[in-house]
Design a protein around this motif. Structure first.
Motif, PDB file in Angstrom:
ATOM      1  N   MET A  95     -19.147  18.499   9.119  1.00 57.55           N
ATOM      2  CA  MET A  95     -18.454  17.820   9.817  1.00 57.55           C
ATOM      3  C   MET A  95     -18.883  16.117   9.230  1.00 57.55           C
ATOM      4  N   SER A  96     -21.095  16.552   9.196  1.00 58.64           N
ATOM      5  CA  SER A  96     -21.927  15.796   9.304  1.00 58.64           C
ATOM      6  C   SER A  96     -21.190  14.840   8.230  1.00 58.64           C
ATOM      7  N   GLU A  97     -20.493  14.737   7.021  1.00 51.37           N
ATOM      8  CA  GLU A  97     -19.894  14.841   5.699  1.00 51.37           C
ATOM      9  C   GLU A  97     -19.474  13.727   6.310  1.00 51.37           C
ATOM     10  N   TRP A  98     -17.931  13.811   7.337  1.00 51.40           N
ATOM     11  CA  TRP A  98     -17.476  13.068   7.423  1.00 51.40           C
ATOM     12  C   TRP A  98     -17.421  11.631   8.465  1.00 51.40           C
ATOM     13  N   GLN A  99     -17.385  10.592   7.634  1.00 53.01           N
ATOM     14  CA  GLN A  99     -17.356   8.908   8.194  1.00 53.01           C
ATOM     15  C   GLN A  99     -16.563   8.479   8.174  1.00 53.01           C
ATOM     16  N   SER A 100     -16.314   7.431   8.850  1.00 53.18           N
ATOM     17  CA  SER A 100     -15.232   6.219   9.968  1.00 53.18           C
ATOM     18  C   SER A 100     -15.609   5.422   8.592  1.00 53.18           C
ATOM     19  N   LYS A 101     -14.004   4.792   8.065  1.00 58.46           N
ATOM     20  CA  LYS A 101     -14.158   3.813   7.015  1.00 58.46           C
ATOM     21  C   LYS A 101     -13.317   2.727   7.613  1.00 58.46           C
ATOM     22  N   THR A 102     -13.305   1.931   7.047  1.00 59.28           N
ATOM     23  CA  THR A 102     -11.080   0.875   6.902  1.00 59.28           C
ATOM     24  C   THR A 102     -10.889   0.899   5.389  1.00 59.28           C
ATOM     25  N   ILE A 103      -9.035   1.289   5.574  1.00 63.44           N
ATOM     26  CA  ILE A 103      -8.730   0.806   4.526  1.00 63.44           C
ATOM     27  C   ILE A 103      -9.072   0.754   3.446  1.00 63.44           C
ATOM     28  N   ALA A 104      -9.552  -0.977   4.159  1.00 67.80           N
ATOM     29  CA  ALA A 104     -10.041  -1.816   2.674  1.00 67.80           C
ATOM     30  C   ALA A 104     -11.201  -1.529   2.521  1.00 67.80           C
ATOM     31  N   ASP A 105     -12.177  -0.552   2.664  1.00 60.86           N
ATOM     32  CA  ASP A 105     -13.366   0.735   2.101  1.00 60.86           C
ATOM     33  C   ASP A 105     -12.661   1.590   1.706  1.00 60.86           C
ATOM     34  N   LEU A 106     -11.828   1.532   1.352  1.00 57.56           N
ATOM     35  CA  LEU A 106     -11.458   3.058   0.148  1.00 57.56           C
ATOM     36  C   LEU A 106     -10.796   2.655  -1.291  1.00 57.56           C
ATOM     37  N   GLY A 107     -10.411   0.883  -1.075  1.00 53.73           N
ATOM     38  CA  GLY A 107      -9.815  -0.001  -2.433  1.00 53.73           C
ATOM     39  C   GLY A 107      -9.126  -0.808  -2.099  1.00 53.73           C
ATOM     40  N   LYS A 108      -8.377  -1.574  -3.198  1.00 52.70           N
ATOM     41  CA  LYS A 108      -7.834  -2.720  -2.954  1.00 52.70           C
ATOM     42  C   LYS A 108      -6.662  -2.264  -2.646  1.00 52.70           C
ATOM     43  N   VAL A 109      -5.963  -3.310  -2.048  1.00 55.04           N
ATOM     44  CA  VAL A 109      -5.103  -3.385  -0.793  1.00 55.04           C
ATOM     45  C   VAL A 109      -3.551  -4.736  -1.444  1.00 55.04           C
ATOM     46  N   VAL A 110      -2.660  -3.587  -2.020  1.00 54.00           N
ATOM     47  CA  VAL A 110      -1.448  -4.683  -2.656  1.00 54.00           C
ATOM     48  C   VAL A 110      -0.498  -4.896  -1.873  1.00 54.00           C
ATOM     49  N   THR A 111       0.231  -6.440  -1.687  1.00 55.90           N
ATOM     50  CA  THR A 111       0.889  -5.975  -0.912  1.00 55.90           C
ATOM     51  C   THR A 111       2.019  -6.312  -2.396  1.00 55.90           C
ATOM     52  N   GLY A 112       3.374  -5.924  -2.069  1.00 60.20           N
ATOM     53  CA  GLY A 112       4.481  -5.448  -3.413  1.00 60.20           C
ATOM     54  C   GLY A 112       5.210  -6.718  -3.359  1.00 60.20           C
ATOM     55  N   SER A 113       6.296  -7.691  -4.033  1.00 52.84           N
ATOM     56  CA  SER A 113       6.744  -8.333  -4.340  1.00 52.84           C
ATOM     57  C   SER A 113       8.204  -8.184  -5.237  1.00 52.84           C
ATOM     58  N   THR A 114       9.422  -8.759  -5.215  1.00 53.83           N
ATOM     59  CA  THR A 114      10.363  -8.853  -4.894  1.00 53.83           C
ATOM     60  C   THR A 114      11.012  -9.679  -6.174  1.00 53.83           C
ATOM     61  N   PRO A 115      11.606  -9.164  -7.455  1.00 55.02           N
ATOM     62  CA  PRO A 115      12.478 -10.854  -8.357  1.00 55.02           C
ATOM     63  C   PRO A 115      12.659 -11.640  -7.655  1.00 55.02           C
ATOM     64  N   PRO A 116      12.944 -12.634  -7.892  1.00 56.61           N
ATOM     65  CA  PRO A 116      13.606 -13.740  -7.371  1.00 56.61           C
ATOM     66  C   PRO A 116      15.253 -13.522  -8.205  1.00 56.61           C
ATOM     67  N   SER A 117      16.369 -13.434  -7.006  1.00 59.97           N
ATOM     68  CA  SER A 117      17.645 -13.224  -7.129  1.00 59.97           C
ATOM     69  C   SER A 117      18.781 -13.357  -8.626  1.00 59.97           C
ATOM     70  N   ARG A 118      17.609 -14.809  -8.790  1.00 62.27           N
ATOM     71  CA  ARG A 118      18.175 -15.780  -9.896  1.00 62.27           C
ATOM     72  C   ARG A 118      17.614 -14.938 -11.104  1.00 62.27           C
ATOM     73  N   LYS A 119      16.424 -13.722 -11.285  1.00 63.08           N
ATOM     74  CA  LYS A 119      15.999 -13.180 -11.983  1.00 63.08           C
ATOM     75  C   LYS A 119      16.573 -11.820 -12.767  1.00 63.08           C
ATOM     76  N   SER A 120      17.539 -12.124 -13.177  1.00 63.25           N
ATOM     77  CA  SER A 120      18.067 -10.555 -13.090  1.00 63.25           C
ATOM     78  C   SER A 120      17.599 -10.310 -14.293  1.00 63.25           C
ATOM     79  N   ASN A 121      17.078 -10.883 -15.572  1.00 59.33           N
ATOM     80  CA  ASN A 121      16.520 -10.511 -16.484  1.00 59.33           C
ATOM     81  C   ASN A 121      15.851 -10.002 -16.425  1.00 59.33           C
ATOM     82  N   TRP A 122      14.561  -9.696 -15.352  1.00 54.34           N
ATOM     83  CA  TRP A 122      13.982  -9.066 -14.984  1.00 54.34           C
ATOM     84  C   TRP A 122      14.169  -7.417 -14.233  1.00 54.34           C
TER      85      TRP A 122
END
Length: 418
Positions: free
Chosen positions: A1-28
């Motif tokens: 277990m000596s190689e195991w370390q505590s890190k935050t999720i942000a330490d593990l990579g880039k965090v991206v929050t998703g998004s929904t196309p606007p309802s008026r953009k049906s062609n999306w």
């Protein structure tokens, strides 16, 4: 277990929050890039199954939200804790935070780690009506993980099991499509055995062969609407070997087999005994996500969002009812009432027009397609046993309780699954 370390999720990579196309953009929306939402993630399934895709225009409009393959998507609003591994470039909606792993983090290992940690992460949610974990809170969640080489070995073991499950899933999809193709050939194109000399006649659902008629869903058998035993009575709820309790959440789109997450004790079944369904009943989700269809492979109880048909064998076969309701699901969805939460109540469901074939033809179809349905059930049960092994190993491997180098996966599977 000596190689195991505590890190935050942000330490593990880039965090991206998703998004929904606007309802008026049906062609999306189109066929270019998967658009992943929480409803596309299923317990026990590593990859999502998107219902909608973005067009090239939609992808251009959301290009900053594009997530590369082998990233991990984690639901942080509503159904907190659902998690999947993105196996192709995708965009998610705003309910999902995704982690794009850095060079020191293996995406597959991170998927299994967050899957294990999901219940504890969910406890940090705020909001009563709709629980939420915002991006900053999610990013600061602390995890423990080993070095990259050990991550790869752990992911190889757990991923190897999931690969076997996924191979079964692909075989199941082929069998399900074969069953649908036979249904379309016999009952949509009317090229069924002995069709050559049978004239077509008009009906309320269009031309049908002479000797067939238009009936109702209620003509197939007894209609049962499910019910939920009191959740305030712990004695009503049982273990995995008890009676399955099915909800629409566990039902898939055009998937014969469902794996209920909860089970009822004998006392729980007794509290809703008139709602107990026999094996062979056909279950149809009728509130919210209308149109999911499942064939009960053993006696079970559903919740109140599901109407079921206990098939009358003097009239038809389970396989015919399952395939007929699956084929008609889009038409039935269009009959729903309610804008916020669409619903097909019991009387409406029972009164839906359906083509009734001669019983002899329905049973011939049942024998032909029933063989495919039986193979599907066997593959699903094999996958369930594999999943049980994975779920046993997962918490011990991702926390370092088991040394991954001591495992012989082939021997373990042969002993537990064969």
């Amino acid at each position: 277990m000596s190689e195991w370390q505590s890190k935050t999720i942000a330490d593990l990579g880039k965090v991206v929050t998703g998004s929904t196309p606007p309802s008026r953009k049906s062609n999306w929306f189109g066929e270019s890039t998967p658009f992943v939402t929480p409803s596309d993630m299923t317990e026990g399934d590593r990859r999502p199954r998107p219902e909608r895709w973005l067009s090239a225009e939609g992808l251009a409009g959301l290009r900053t939200r594009l997530i590369p393959r082998d990233s991990v998507a984690f639901v942080c609003i509503g159904s907190i804790g659902k998690v999947c591994l993105l196996e192709s470039e995708s965009v998610t909606n705003q309910q999902v935070n995704s982690v794009i792993p850095n060079a020191n983090t293996d995406g597959r290992f991170l998927y299994y780690l967050l899957k294990h940690m999901a219940p504890s992460i969910a406890q940090s949610a705020s909001g009563a009506a709709t629980p939420i974990i915002n991006k900053s809170t999610f990013s600061q969640v602390v995890v423990r993980l080993p070095g990259h080489a050990t991550q790869l070995r752990i992911a190889a073991v757990l991923g190897g099991i999931d690969d076997l499950i996924e191979n079964n899933r692909r075989r199941i999809e082929v069998l399900e499509e074969m069953a649908r193709a036979i249904y379309r050939e016999w009952f949509v194109k009317f090229r069924y055995p002995g069709h050559g000399d049978v004239p077509m006649v008009d009906s309320a659902l269009g031309p049908i062969p002479e000797g067939w008629h238009v009936g109702r869903v209620g003509s197939f058998g007894r209609i049962v609407t499910g019910a939920t035993p009191s959740t305030k009575q712990p004695r009503y709820w049982g273990e995995a070997h008890d009676t399955p309790f099915l909800t629409p959440t566990e039902m898939g789109w055009r998937r014969l087999y469902a794996r209920p997450a909860r089970h009822l004790s004998d006392a729980g079944v007794a509290s809703v005994k008139s709602r107990l369904l026999p094996a062979g009943a056909v279950c149809f989700s009728s509130i919210g996500s209308i149109g999911k269809v499942t064939l009960a492979v053993k006696p079970l109880v559903t919740n109140q969002q599901v109407n079921s048909v206990v098939v009358d064998h003097s009239v038809t076969s389970e396989s015919y009812v399952y395939e007929a309701l699956s084929h008609a699901s889009e038409r039935i969805r269009g009959m729903a009432s309610g804008s916020a939460t669409p619903i097909i109540n019991k009387s409406t469901f029972a009164d839906i027009r359906m083509v009734m074939t001669p019983p002899s033809l329905a049973h011939l179809f049942g024998r032909e397609v029933g063989l495919l349905h039986s193979l599907i059930t066997k593959l699903e049960e094999h996958s369930s046993r594999l999943g049980a092994i994975r779920d046993l190993l997962l918490p011990q491997l991702v926390t370092g309780q088991i040394d991954v180098s001591s495992l012989n996966l082939d021997t373990l599977i042969a002993e537990k699954v064969a």
